[in-house]
Structures are given as structure tokens and as C-alpha cells.
Design a protein around this motif. Structure first.
Motif, PDB file in Angstrom:
ATOM      1  N   ALA A 287       5.692  52.388 -16.552  1.00 48.80           N
ATOM      2  CA  ALA A 287       5.621  53.550 -17.440  1.00 48.80           C
ATOM      3  C   ALA A 287       6.194  53.226 -18.816  1.00 48.80           C
ATOM      4  O   ALA A 287       5.663  53.678 -19.834  1.00 48.80           O
ATOM      5  CB  ALA A 287       6.362  54.736 -16.814  1.00 48.80           C
ATOM      6  N   ALA A 288       7.231  52.409 -18.864  1.00 46.68           N
ATOM      7  CA  ALA A 288       7.817  52.018 -20.157  1.00 46.68           C
ATOM      8  C   ALA A 288       6.831  51.190 -20.980  1.00 46.68           C
ATOM      9  O   ALA A 288       6.748  51.350 -22.199  1.00 46.68           O
ATOM     10  CB  ALA A 288       9.108  51.238 -19.931  1.00 46.68           C
ATOM     11  N   VAL A 289       6.080  50.318 -20.326  1.00 42.53           N
ATOM     12  CA  VAL A 289       5.079  49.513 -21.036  1.00 42.53           C
ATOM     13  C   VAL A 289       3.999  50.421 -21.609  1.00 42.53           C
ATOM     14  O   VAL A 289       3.623  50.307 -22.783  1.00 42.53           O
ATOM     15  CB  VAL A 289       4.471  48.431 -20.115  1.00 42.53           C
ATOM     16  N   VAL A 290       3.507  51.338 -20.803  1.00 36.03           N
ATOM     17  CA  VAL A 290       2.459  52.248 -21.275  1.00 36.03           C
ATOM     18  C   VAL A 290       2.993  53.132 -22.402  1.00 36.03           C
ATOM     19  O   VAL A 290       2.323  53.326 -23.422  1.00 36.03           O
ATOM     20  CB  VAL A 290       1.895  53.093 -20.116  1.00 36.03           C
TER      21      VAL A 290
ATOM     22  N   LEU B   1      -4.284  53.112 -13.318  1.00 40.12           N
ATOM     23  CA  LEU B   1      -3.503  51.896 -13.507  1.00 40.12           C
ATOM     24  C   LEU B   1      -4.200  50.972 -14.506  1.00 40.12           C
ATOM     25  O   LEU B   1      -5.374  50.635 -14.345  1.00 40.12           O
ATOM     26  CB  LEU B   1      -3.331  51.184 -12.164  1.00 40.12           C
ATOM     27  N   LEU B   2      -3.506  50.597 -15.545  1.00 42.00           N
ATOM     28  CA  LEU B   2      -4.016  49.689 -16.572  1.00 42.00           C
ATOM     29  C   LEU B   2      -3.902  48.268 -16.036  1.00 42.00           C
ATOM     30  O   LEU B   2      -2.791  47.767 -15.841  1.00 42.00           O
ATOM     31  CB  LEU B   2      -3.172  49.858 -17.841  1.00 42.00           C
TER      32      LEU B   2
ATOM     33  N   PHE C  37      -5.044  45.745 -20.334  1.00 39.54           N
ATOM     34  CA  PHE C  37      -3.825  45.667 -21.146  1.00 39.54           C
ATOM     35  C   PHE C  37      -4.060  44.741 -22.344  1.00 39.54           C
ATOM     36  O   PHE C  37      -3.730  45.084 -23.479  1.00 39.54           O
ATOM     37  CB  PHE C  37      -2.630  45.166 -20.325  1.00 39.54           C
ATOM     38  N   VAL C  38      -4.652  43.585 -22.085  1.00 41.62           N
ATOM     39  CA  VAL C  38      -4.946  42.641 -23.169  1.00 41.62           C
ATOM     40  C   VAL C  38      -5.918  43.274 -24.160  1.00 41.62           C
ATOM     41  O   VAL C  38      -5.720  43.192 -25.378  1.00 41.62           O
ATOM     42  CB  VAL C  38      -5.491  41.310 -22.610  1.00 41.62           C
TER      43      VAL C  38
ATOM     44  N   ALA D 288      -7.056  45.787 -29.335  1.00 46.57           N
ATOM     45  CA  ALA D 288      -7.499  46.973 -30.082  1.00 46.57           C
ATOM     46  C   ALA D 288      -6.435  47.432 -31.070  1.00 46.57           C
ATOM     47  O   ALA D 288      -6.757  47.935 -32.146  1.00 46.57           O
ATOM     48  CB  ALA D 288      -7.849  48.100 -29.114  1.00 46.57           C
ATOM     49  N   LEU D 289      -5.164  47.225 -30.713  1.00 47.34           N
ATOM     50  CA  LEU D 289      -4.071  47.571 -31.620  1.00 47.34           C
ATOM     51  C   LEU D 289      -3.812  46.486 -32.661  1.00 47.34           C
ATOM     52  O   LEU D 289      -2.991  46.659 -33.548  1.00 47.34           O
ATOM     53  CB  LEU D 289      -2.776  47.801 -30.825  1.00 47.34           C
TER      54      LEU D 289
END
Length: 89
Positions: free
Chosen positions: A12-15, A52-53, A58-59, A64-65
């Protein structure tokens, strides 16, 4: 096992950090979705922890960011591997 992970505080912290970075860069969920070739609905579901990512998405989210995935993850200090090589939670 995988369904449990979306509720893990570390996951959750990563997301949460991904969402914060998206907002810091002035991007919308639609912007990220377009860059990933996904739908805004899917991005929203990732960000709400409904889906779930996986590692590839995630990559793709990081790309995208316009941030390097390894550099993004380096801000986290939560993986502790003791000498015996087992991860403790």
C-alpha cells in the motif's frame, strides 16, 4: 497468497507513493492510462488497491510517470533480509 499482498502495508505504501508522484507531476489517471495503453478505470482500481499491480504494470506505471522504476523503489527502506536469508515481516 497474491490477494493478501494488496492489503500489505508495504504494498500500500508503494501504491500511495505512485499516486503521490503522479499528482506531483501534474498527471491525471487518464494521462497515465493513455501512456500505459490501459483504461482510466484500471488505473483507478490500482490506486484504490482493488487490483494488484503486477511487476510489469508497476514498470509501465513508472515509465508513464517518466521515472525509473529502480530509482522509484530506492526510496523504500522496508525490505530487511537477515543473514540467514529469510525475509521477516
Amino acid at each position: 497468497m497474491a490477494n493478501k499482498d494488496r492489503f500489505d502495508p508495504e504494498y500500500a505504501a508503494v501504491v500511495k507513493a505512485l499516486v503521490a508522484e503522479r499528482k506531483r507531476r501534474g498527471l491525471t489517471q487518464v494521462d497515465v492510462a493513455d501512456r500505459m495503453g490501459a483504461t482510466q478505470s484500471l488505473i483507478s482500481r490500482y490506486e484504490r488497491l482493488d487490483v494488484l499491480l503486477d511487476v510489469l504494470d508497476f514498470v509501465r506505471y513508472c515509465v508513464a510517470l517518466r521515472c525509473e522504476p529502480g530509482a522509484f523503489l530506492s526510496q523504500f527502506n522496508w525490505l530487511k533480509v537477515p543473514e540467514e536469508g529469510k525475509i521477516h515481516r
